[in-house]
Motif scaffolding. Structure first.
Motif, PDB file in Angstrom:
ATOM      1  N   ILE B 162      39.566  39.523  38.856  1.00  0.00           N
ATOM      2  CA  ILE B 162      38.634  38.693  39.624  1.00  0.00           C
ATOM      3  C   ILE B 162      37.442  38.337  38.757  1.00  0.00           C
ATOM      4  O   ILE B 162      37.006  37.176  38.693  1.00  0.00           O
ATOM      5  CB  ILE B 162      38.148  39.420  40.891  1.00  0.00           C
ATOM      6  CG1 ILE B 162      39.298  39.636  41.868  1.00  0.00           C
ATOM      7  CG2 ILE B 162      37.060  38.602  41.573  1.00  0.00           C
ATOM      8  CD1 ILE B 162      38.897  40.415  43.101  1.00  0.00           C
ATOM      9  N   ARG B 165      38.333  35.813  36.084  1.00  0.00           N
ATOM     10  CA  ARG B 165      38.522  34.484  36.653  1.00  0.00           C
ATOM     11  C   ARG B 165      37.197  33.820  36.970  1.00  0.00           C
ATOM     12  O   ARG B 165      36.985  32.643  36.705  1.00  0.00           O
ATOM     13  CB  ARG B 165      39.379  34.579  37.909  1.00  0.00           C
ATOM     14  CG  ARG B 165      40.081  33.285  38.245  1.00  0.00           C
ATOM     15  CD  ARG B 165      40.951  33.447  39.465  1.00  0.00           C
ATOM     16  NE  ARG B 165      41.823  34.605  39.359  1.00  0.00           N
ATOM     17  CZ  ARG B 165      42.144  35.407  40.358  1.00  0.00           C
ATOM     18  NH1 ARG B 165      41.666  35.199  41.555  1.00  0.00           N
ATOM     19  NH2 ARG B 165      42.937  36.449  40.174  1.00  0.00           N
ATOM     20  N   THR B 166      36.296  34.636  37.542  1.00  0.00           N
ATOM     21  CA  THR B 166      34.988  34.079  37.910  1.00  0.00           C
ATOM     22  C   THR B 166      34.254  33.561  36.678  1.00  0.00           C
ATOM     23  O   THR B 166      33.675  32.473  36.681  1.00  0.00           O
ATOM     24  CB  THR B 166      34.123  35.144  38.610  1.00  0.00           C
ATOM     25  OG1 THR B 166      34.888  35.766  39.626  1.00  0.00           O
ATOM     26  CG2 THR B 166      32.888  34.533  39.218  1.00  0.00           C
ATOM     27  N   ALA B 170      33.087  29.672  35.606  1.00  0.00           N
ATOM     28  CA  ALA B 170      31.681  29.284  35.520  1.00  0.00           C
ATOM     29  C   ALA B 170      31.208  29.036  34.099  1.00  0.00           C
ATOM     30  O   ALA B 170      30.261  28.277  33.870  1.00  0.00           O
ATOM     31  CB  ALA B 170      30.811  30.357  36.168  1.00  0.00           C
TER      32      ALA B 170
END
Lengths: 443, 202
Positions: B162, B165-166, B170
Motif C-alpha cells: 500500500i 503504491r501510494t 504521488a
C-alpha cells in the motif's frame, strides 16, 4: 453602635426562624418557593445587564457558509471509519484528515470529561464560582448586587444553615438510636419511616432544598428503585419524601458514623467497593430483598459515579441482573440556584459550597415500574431504564462508562477503531489483488 | 467550566492571540477554560498525559501523533509570530495550544486567514506524516502512519505494498519520497476545508 447590634440580632433571629420553619413546616408555608421566585427575578435582572455588555464586545462577523457541517467524531459504540469514500478504493493520504480533526475536536471539547464538570449555566446566577466570563465588571449595579449576595450567602445564610445542620445531625442520630431500640416488626418500620423522613427534611432545610415530586402515585413501596446520580445529596432529596434503604460505599469519618447509626434502625447495605467478596455479598443480599415484600424499597444508583446532571452515563448491569422489576426515578437539579454536583476533592469543601449557594432546587419524577422482557438481557434492560430516566429528566443519554472519569479507556476500543479502518482498506485491497492476479493469469 | 482557576488571561494576551489566530475573545476565553480544566497539575502547561486523559483522544488511532503536533512547535517564520520557537519538550503553554487549534478554524471568506488557510491546513496534515521534519514523507514514515491506523489487522507485506503504491502515485520527481508540493497535488480534489475544520464554541 447598640442599635446596629440590635438590628443585626433581629435580622439574624428572623432569618433563623425562617430557615427553621422552612426546615420543619415548609410545605405548609411555602417559604422556600417564595425565596426561589425572588431569586429568579434577581437573576433575570443580572442577565439583562450582562447581555448588554456582551453584545458590544463581541463583534462577530457572519459565520461561514458551512456552519451546518458535521464535525468528524469517533464513536466508541459503533466504530465507523472516518472519511472513507467508498468509491475511491484503497488507501489515500487524505484518509488521516478526519481522524486528526476528530482528535482536535475532542481536545477542544469531548463528550466524557464535559459531563464531569459542573454544568454550564445559560445565565449568571450571581455566584463568583460560575463567573468565568468576568461578569463582575459589567455594571456598577450588578457588582453591588453581587457583593450584597455574597454577604448574604456567607455571613447570613451560611452560619444559620450551619446551626440547623449541627442541630439536625445529632437529632437524626438520636432518632435512629431510638428506633433501634424497638424489636423488628411493623411498628419499627413505621416509626423508622416517619422519623427518617422528618429528619432528612430537617437537614434538607439546612441546604434550602426545594424539591418538587412528580407522579407520586408511582413512588415505590418495596422492591428496587434506581435513579441517576449527581451528588451525595441525591439520597437526601429522595429521602425527604419516601423512605428507602440505602446501598453504598462504606465511608470513614463523619459519614461513617452516620451510616452506622442508620443501620441501627433499618436494613441498609454498606460495602467496600474494592473488595470482591464484599461486592458479591451485596448481590446476595439484594437478591434476598427482591423476594421479601415487607422490607422497604432499596435505592440504587447504577451509574456508580457522580455525573454532572446534564447526562446519564452507562448503568452498571449488576442490579438489572438481579431484579426483573425496577422502579426508575429521575432527578434533575436546577443548577441556577446552586450546583449540587460533587467535583470538589474534599467532602467538606463540597458541603461548604452547597451551603453557600442560594438554594438547591430539583425536580424528582417517579416513573412507573418497568419489567424486564423475557428474552431481554440485563444490559438491554439497563439501557432501556436509563433511556427512560434520561428522557424524563431532560438529560442526554450517553453510552460512555462513568468510570472513564478515573481510568483510561480500554485498549480494545482503540483496536476497534483500527479494525474499522483496516476493514475498509482490506476489502478494497483484496479486490485489487484479485484483479491483479486475474490479470496475471490472462497474461 | 473554569471553576478551578480564576481567569488569569490578560486583556492584552487575548488581543495578541486574537490577532495571531483570528479567534474571537469569547472563543479564546472558552479555550482557556478548557486548557485549565485539562491542566490537572495546575501549573499553566499541559503534558502528554493531560492530553491523553481525554478518552476520545486516547482511542483515536492517531492520538499520539496529534498530541505530538502540540509539542513540536513549527518553525515557520510568521511575520506576526514573535513567539520563541521550539516548545519545551514536555509542556505546552496556552499560546502554543491555541496556535495549533487555530489551524482548524473554518476558513472565512471575508477574513485574512493566517493559520487556517488551505495551505496551512494541508501543511499541518503533511506534518502528521513527516515525523523527522525534513519536508519529505519517506516510505518508512508512511508505513508508520499506516501502522497506527490499522493496528494488527493488516499484514506488514500488504502495508508495504500500500505504501509503495501510494508513493508511486504521488511522487512526481522520482525521489521515492513525497514532498509538500506533491502532497498538495495528491490532495487536490480533497475538500480540505470541510475535513479539517472544527466549529469552535463561543
Amino acid at each position: 453602635m447598640m442599635e446596629l447590634w440590635t438590628v443585626l440580632y433581629w435580622v439574624y433571629g428572623f432569618v433563623f426562624v425562617v430557615i427553621f420553619l422552612s426546615a420543619t413546616a415548609h410545605q405548609l408555608l411555602g417559604i422556600r418557593r417564595y425565596y426561589i421566585n425572588f431569586l429568579l427575578k434577581l437573576f433575570a435582572f443580572g442577565q439583562k445587564r450582562v447581555e448588554r455588555k456582551r453584545v458590544s464586545s463581541d463583534q462577530d462577523d457572519s459565520e461561514t457558509s458551512f456552519s451546518e457541517f458535521d464535525q468528524p467524531a469517533l464513536s466508541f459504540e459503533q466504530p465507523r471509519a472516518l472519511g472513507i469514500d467508498e468509491d475511491n478504493k484503497g488507501f489515500h493520504m487524505d484518509h488521516v484528515l478526519e481522524y486528526v480533526t476528530a482528535g482536535m475536536a475532542s481536545i477542544m471539547e469531548d463528550n466524557v470529561t464535559k459531563y464531569f464538570e459542573p454544568e454550564e449555566l445559560p445565565m449568571w446566577n450571581l455566584l463568583s464560582r460560575t463567573n468565568d466570563r468576568a461578569y463582575e465588571f459589567v455594571s456598577a449595579r450588578l457588582t453591588v448586587c453581587w457583593v450584597v449576595g455574597f454577604m448574604v450567602r456567607y455571613a447570613l445564610l451560611f452560619p444559620i444553615r450551619l446551626i440547623i445542620l449541627t442541630l439536625g445531625i445529632p437529632l437524626f442520630w438520636l432518632c435512629m438510636i431510638v428506633v433501634g431500640v424497638f424489636p423488628n416488626g411493623q411498628f419499627k418500620r413505621w416509626l423508622n419511616r416517619k422519623l427518617v423522613i422528618f429528619c432528612f427534611d430537617f437537614i434538607a432545610g439546612s441546604l434550602s432544598l426545594v424539591a418538587t415530586f412528580h407522579n407520586t402515585e408511582n413512588a415505590p413501596k418495596r422492591g428496587i428503585a434506581v435513579a441517576n446520580h449527581t451528588s451525595p445529596i441525591d439520597s437526601v432529596v429522595l429521602a425527604t419524601h419516601n423512605y428507602y434503604d440505602m446501598v453504598g460505599q462504606k465511608h470513614t469519618g463523619l459519614m461513617g458514623i452516620f451510616m452506622r447509626a442508620l443501620s441501627h434502625a433499618s436494613t441498609h447495605i454498606w460495602f467496600e467497593r474494592s473488595d470482591e467478596k464484599d461486592r458479591s455479598l451485596v448481590v446476595e443480599r439484594l437478591k434476598e430483598r427482591v423476594n421479601s415484600p415487607d422490607l422497604p424499597p432499596i435505592l440504587i444508583f447504577p451509574e456508580g459515579v457522580c455525573v454532572n446532571n446534564t447526562s446519564v452515563m452507562q448503568f452498571k448491569k449488576g442490579t438489572f441482573e438481579i431484579a426483573s422489576v425496577i422502579h426508575p426515578i429521575a432527578i434533575r437539579f436546577d443548577a441556577r440556584f446552586g450546583d449540587a454536583f460533587w467535583w470538589q476533592d474534599k467532602f467538606l469543601h463540597y458541603v461548604i459550597h452547597m451551603m453557600t449557594s442560594w438554594a438547591i432546587v430539583c425536580n424528582v419524577w417517579y416513573l412507573p415500574p418497568m419489567t424486564r422482557y423475557p428474552e431481554e438481557s440485563a444490559i438491554a434492560f439497563a439501557n432501556r431504564v436509563k433511556a427512560k430516566i434520561a428522557r424524563q429528566g431532560g438529560m442526554i443519554d450517553l453510552s460512555w462508562d462513568g468510570f472513564l472519569k478515573a481510568q483510561p479507556p480500554k485498549k480494545e476500543w482503540l483496536m476497534q477503531q483500527q479494525q474499522e479502518f483496516a476493514r475498509h482498506l482490506h476489502v478494497d485491497n483484496t479486490e485489487e489483488e484479485d484483479q491483479l492476479s486475474t490479470k496475471e493469469k490472462d497474461e | 467550566m473554569g471553576n478551578k482557576s480564576s481567569l488569569m488571561l490578560q486583556e492584552q494576551d487575548i488581543r495578541d492571540i486574537q490577532s495571531e489566530t483570528g479567534f474571537l475573545p469569547s472563543q479564546i476565553e472558552r479555550l482557556y477554560s478548557r486548557f485549565t480544566s485539562l491542566d490537572k497539575g495546575d501549573n499553566g502547561t499541559l503534558s502528554r498525559e493531560d492530553f491523553l486523559r481525554i478518552p476520545e483522544l486516547a482511542i483515536n488511532p492517531l492520538g499520539d501523533r496529534i498530541v505530538h503536533a502540540f509539542f513540536k512547535e513549527s518553525e515557520d517564520d510568521h511575520p506576526l509570530n514573535p513567539l520563541p520557537k521550539p516548545s519545551e519538550d514536555d509542556h505546552v503553554n496556552f499560546r502554543q495550544f491555541v496556535r495549533v487549534l487555530a489551524h482548524f478554524r473554518p476558513i472565512k471568506r471575508t477574513q485574512d486567514n493566517k493559520l487556517n488557510a488551505r495551505e496551512e491546513k494541508l501543511h499541518f496534515a503533511f506534518k502528521m506524516y513527516d515525523l523527522d521534519d525534513d519536508e519529505r514523507i519517506s516510505r518508512e514514515e508512511l508505513l508508520a502512519v499506516l501502522h497506527m491506523m490499522v493496528g494488527e489487522n493488516i499484514s506488514d507485506d500488504q502495508l508495504n505494498s500500500i505504501a509503495e503504491r501510494t508513493i508511486l502515485e504521488a511522487d512526481k520527481d522520482g525521489d521515492q519520497m513525497i514532498s509538500f508540493e506533491e502532497f498538495c497535488c495528491a490532495l487536490e480534489r480533497t475538500d480540505v476545508e470541510q475535513k479539517m475544520s472544527i466549529k469552535f464554541l463561543k
